[in-house]
Design a protein around this motif. Sequence first.
Motif, PDB file in Angstrom:
ATOM      1  N   TRP A  29       0.827  -1.202   0.000  1.00  0.00           N
ATOM      2  CA  TRP A  29       0.000   0.000   0.000  1.00  0.00           C
ATOM      3  C   TRP A  29       0.865   1.257   0.000  1.00  0.00           C
ATOM      4  CZ3 TRP A  29      -5.281  -0.189  -0.407  1.00  0.00           C
ATOM      5  CH2 TRP A  29      -5.864  -1.455  -0.274  1.00  0.00           C
ATOM      6  N   GLU A  30       0.390   2.273  -0.680  1.00  0.00           N
ATOM      7  CA  GLU A  30       1.119   3.528  -0.845  1.00  0.00           C
ATOM      8  C   GLU A  30       0.278   4.694  -0.350  1.00  0.00           C
ATOM      9  OE1 GLU A  30       3.156   6.126  -4.498  1.00  0.00           O
ATOM     10  OE2 GLU A  30       2.339   4.107  -4.839  1.00  0.00           O
ATOM     11  N   LEU A  31       0.890   5.559   0.468  1.00  0.00           N
ATOM     12  CA  LEU A  31       0.202   6.758   0.969  1.00  0.00           C
ATOM     13  C   LEU A  31       0.375   7.914   0.002  1.00  0.00           C
ATOM     14  CD1 LEU A  31       1.133   6.750   4.767  1.00  0.00           C
ATOM     15  CD2 LEU A  31      -0.933   5.864   3.697  1.00  0.00           C
ATOM     16  N   MET A  32      -0.574   8.867   0.075  1.00  0.00           N
ATOM     17  CA  MET A  32      -0.524  10.019  -0.811  1.00  0.00           C
ATOM     18  C   MET A  32      -1.072  11.238  -0.088  1.00  0.00           C
ATOM     19  SD  MET A  32      -2.297  10.488  -4.577  1.00  0.00           S
ATOM     20  CE  MET A  32      -3.877  10.932  -3.878  1.00  0.00           C
ATOM     21  N   GLY A  33      -0.530  12.403  -0.380  1.00  0.00           N
ATOM     22  CA  GLY A  33      -1.043  13.652   0.172  1.00  0.00           C
ATOM     23  C   GLY A  33      -0.840  13.759   1.667  1.00  0.00           C
ATOM     24  N   ASP A  34      -1.903  14.128   2.389  1.00  0.00           N
ATOM     25  CA  ASP A  34      -1.822  14.354   3.828  1.00  0.00           C
ATOM     26  C   ASP A  34      -2.098  13.101   4.650  1.00  0.00           C
ATOM     27  OD1 ASP A  34      -1.365  17.257   3.760  1.00  0.00           O
ATOM     28  OD2 ASP A  34      -3.376  17.350   2.885  1.00  0.00           O
ATOM     29  N   ALA A  35      -2.213  11.950   4.004  1.00  0.00           N
ATOM     30  CA  ALA A  35      -2.485  10.710   4.737  1.00  0.00           C
ATOM     31  C   ALA A  35      -1.293  10.335   5.609  1.00  0.00           C
ATOM     32  CB  ALA A  35      -2.801   9.585   3.758  1.00  0.00           C
ATOM     33  N   MET A  36      -1.597   9.766   6.785  1.00  0.00           N
ATOM     34  CA  MET A  36      -0.549   9.343   7.699  1.00  0.00           C
ATOM     35  C   MET A  36      -0.993   8.094   8.458  1.00  0.00           C
ATOM     36  SD  MET A  36      -0.964  12.169  10.750  1.00  0.00           S
ATOM     37  CE  MET A  36       0.184  11.296  11.792  1.00  0.00           C
ATOM     38  N   VAL A  37      -0.014   7.309   8.908  1.00  0.00           N
ATOM     39  CA  VAL A  37      -0.284   6.062   9.611  1.00  0.00           C
ATOM     40  C   VAL A  37      -0.076   6.247  11.105  1.00  0.00           C
ATOM     41  CG1 VAL A  37       0.378   3.641   9.855  1.00  0.00           C
ATOM     42  CG2 VAL A  37       0.419   4.712   7.616  1.00  0.00           C
ATOM     43  N   THR A  38      -1.027   5.766  11.897  1.00  0.00           N
ATOM     44  CA  THR A  38      -0.875   5.707  13.349  1.00  0.00           C
ATOM     45  C   THR A  38      -1.020   4.248  13.772  1.00  0.00           C
ATOM     46  OG1 THR A  38      -3.225   5.925  13.948  1.00  0.00           O
ATOM     47  CG2 THR A  38      -2.036   7.952  13.439  1.00  0.00           C
ATOM     48  N   THR A  39      -0.933   3.998  15.059  1.00  0.00           N
ATOM     49  CA  THR A  39      -1.077   2.626  15.539  1.00  0.00           C
ATOM     50  C   THR A  39      -2.512   2.135  15.454  1.00  0.00           C
ATOM     51  OG1 THR A  39      -1.359   3.462  17.800  1.00  0.00           O
ATOM     52  CG2 THR A  39       0.878   2.844  17.109  1.00  0.00           C
ATOM     53  N   GLU A  40      -3.477   3.067  15.374  1.00  0.00           N
ATOM     54  CA  GLU A  40      -4.885   2.694  15.405  1.00  0.00           C
ATOM     55  C   GLU A  40      -5.584   2.777  14.052  1.00  0.00           C
ATOM     56  OE1 GLU A  40      -6.381   1.399  18.016  1.00  0.00           O
ATOM     57  OE2 GLU A  40      -4.475   1.529  19.079  1.00  0.00           O
ATOM     58  N   ARG A  72      -7.405  19.899   3.129  1.00  0.00           N
ATOM     59  CA  ARG A  72      -6.491  18.750   3.153  1.00  0.00           C
ATOM     60  C   ARG A  72      -7.072  17.631   2.290  1.00  0.00           C
ATOM     61  NH1 ARG A  72      -2.621  19.315   7.252  1.00  0.00           N
ATOM     62  NH2 ARG A  72      -2.501  21.558   7.655  1.00  0.00           N
ATOM     63  N   GLN A  73      -6.205  16.814   1.722  1.00  0.00           N
ATOM     64  CA  GLN A  73      -6.645  15.619   1.014  1.00  0.00           C
ATOM     65  C   GLN A  73      -5.566  14.560   1.094  1.00  0.00           C
ATOM     66  OE1 GLN A  73      -6.797  15.760  -3.415  1.00  0.00           O
ATOM     67  NE2 GLN A  73      -6.266  17.929  -3.224  1.00  0.00           N
ATOM     68  N   GLY A  74      -6.000  13.325   1.221  1.00  0.00           N
ATOM     69  CA  GLY A  74      -5.059  12.222   1.335  1.00  0.00           C
ATOM     70  C   GLY A  74      -5.674  10.931   0.833  1.00  0.00           C
ATOM     71  N   ALA A  75      -4.824   9.953   0.609  1.00  0.00           N
ATOM     72  CA  ALA A  75      -5.306   8.685   0.072  1.00  0.00           C
ATOM     73  C   ALA A  75      -4.329   7.570   0.398  1.00  0.00           C
ATOM     74  CB  ALA A  75      -5.511   8.784  -1.439  1.00  0.00           C
ATOM     75  N   VAL A  76      -4.813   6.344   0.293  1.00  0.00           N
ATOM     76  CA  VAL A  76      -3.977   5.150   0.385  1.00  0.00           C
ATOM     77  C   VAL A  76      -4.389   4.245  -0.770  1.00  0.00           C
ATOM     78  CG1 VAL A  76      -5.586   4.067   2.032  1.00  0.00           C
ATOM     79  CG2 VAL A  76      -3.226   3.228   1.852  1.00  0.00           C
ATOM     80  N   TRP A  77      -3.398   3.772  -1.533  1.00  0.00           N
ATOM     81  CA  TRP A  77      -3.670   3.004  -2.741  1.00  0.00           C
ATOM     82  C   TRP A  77      -2.888   1.696  -2.744  1.00  0.00           C
ATOM     83  CZ3 TRP A  77      -7.212   3.871  -6.485  1.00  0.00           C
ATOM     84  CH2 TRP A  77      -7.791   5.142  -6.549  1.00  0.00           C
TER      85      TRP A  77
END
Length: 456
Positions: free
Chosen positions: A168-179, A190-195
């Motif tokens: 999986w690839e993140l894009m824009g303002d998307a971010m990963v947390t533990t939850e 803001r805009q973000g995505a995961v592909w």
Amino acid sequence: MRQVTFEIGDLVQLRNHPRSDTSAGFTAKLAPLYEDPYRVDQVMSDLNYKLSRVSDNSSAGGHHVSNLLPFFTWGGDTQSPQDPSLTAAETDCCELDGWRNYEEVKYMFDFLFGNGEDIGPPVGETILVTVGQCFSEDDHHEMEEFLKREFSLTKPYQGVGSSGSSHWELMGDAMVTTEHVRLTPDMQSRQGAVWSRIPCQLKDWEMQVHFKINGQGKKNLNGDGLAIWYTKERTQKGPVFGNMDNFTGLGVFVDTYPNEEKQLEAQKKRYTPRTQRIFPFVLAMVGNGSISYDHDRDGRPTELGGCNAMVRNLKHDTFLFIRYVRRRLTVMIDIEGQHEWRDCLDIPGVKLPQGYYFGASAITGDLSDNHDVISLKLYQLTVLRSKKEEEEEEEEITIPSVDNIELLRLDQADEGMSGIAIFFTVLFSMLGCFLLVVVGLVVYSHWSENRRKRFY
């Protein structure tokens, strides 16, 4: 094949949704796929059933048929609650724990006994034929599902967003947390995505989305929503919930802001009760690369259908269910915290090519929300098809489309005619008829008077 149905008093198995617990040493993937037995107490609809636990008769709530399987007991003389005609061997074979279809059972026998040769042709063939009959003749096993981890996004999101170390690839303002994977924070613009990095070649599939939308904004002062994608393009920023417009493929949107309604209010106009929508609203759209999403009208001109879904600021889990099987698109939601799927839309004749990418995106504008994806779980569906169905689906699909889309648009146009519009249409029609009658009477009276004068 018959539609899977149950009656009051039937015994069923309920799909288990365990979660791994590292502290307790529990791994979800090793847990049983189904719990049993449960009894059907009420037929809520063709798709939903209210259950109770057989052990203590306590209520187990309502559940969708996709989470249920018929319960079969062991023993030579015990028969299936749904089909008394099953033999003991057929009943037992359907109860094999962990073996979910004929191919898996055949593989196990091949692995253990060398294609059945060492256990003797009569025994080996009998076992495999019996198991094959169990899964081919029993309509309740016409469709099986298997989790495809390479297309699924789950905790702990190991390597997500890292170059080359994740699917999986993140894009824009998307971010990963533990939850969760946060597509957008509760901030403006803001805009973000995961592909997914891998194209999906599955013919029939099911996506279960665990998501959460929350923020500080009050009702209808938040936005804009999130989308789940199955498209030819990927990682393209744009105005459609963070993705490009004129996309090619499928988009399922959770729209949280009523753009058209706000514009009508500014013009001192209002929707009628018949056409007004309650937001958030879930809708689906199929694009072929040339169809634009109408943001100002909340996608109404191009939608396939939808339903309202109050998903903001809830304390319990919220889920979205997308199934594509036999060229039929089904969308359901579970937002009440009752572990019960609710129908949203069901459209036949949807043609989606293989080899597209799955993704999720979100966008905020002047209004904002936290848009979080907790998990995306893709299941491969193994579906038994008749020869006629195989022949009909033999032709390769290259461009996404929907059969009879004009009829769908016509239905939406009919629904869009308000009660007031209908009232005035009827009123003016009656006035027109009345006016014609009056004119006719006047003309007739003049004609009668002139005729009488001729005789004097």
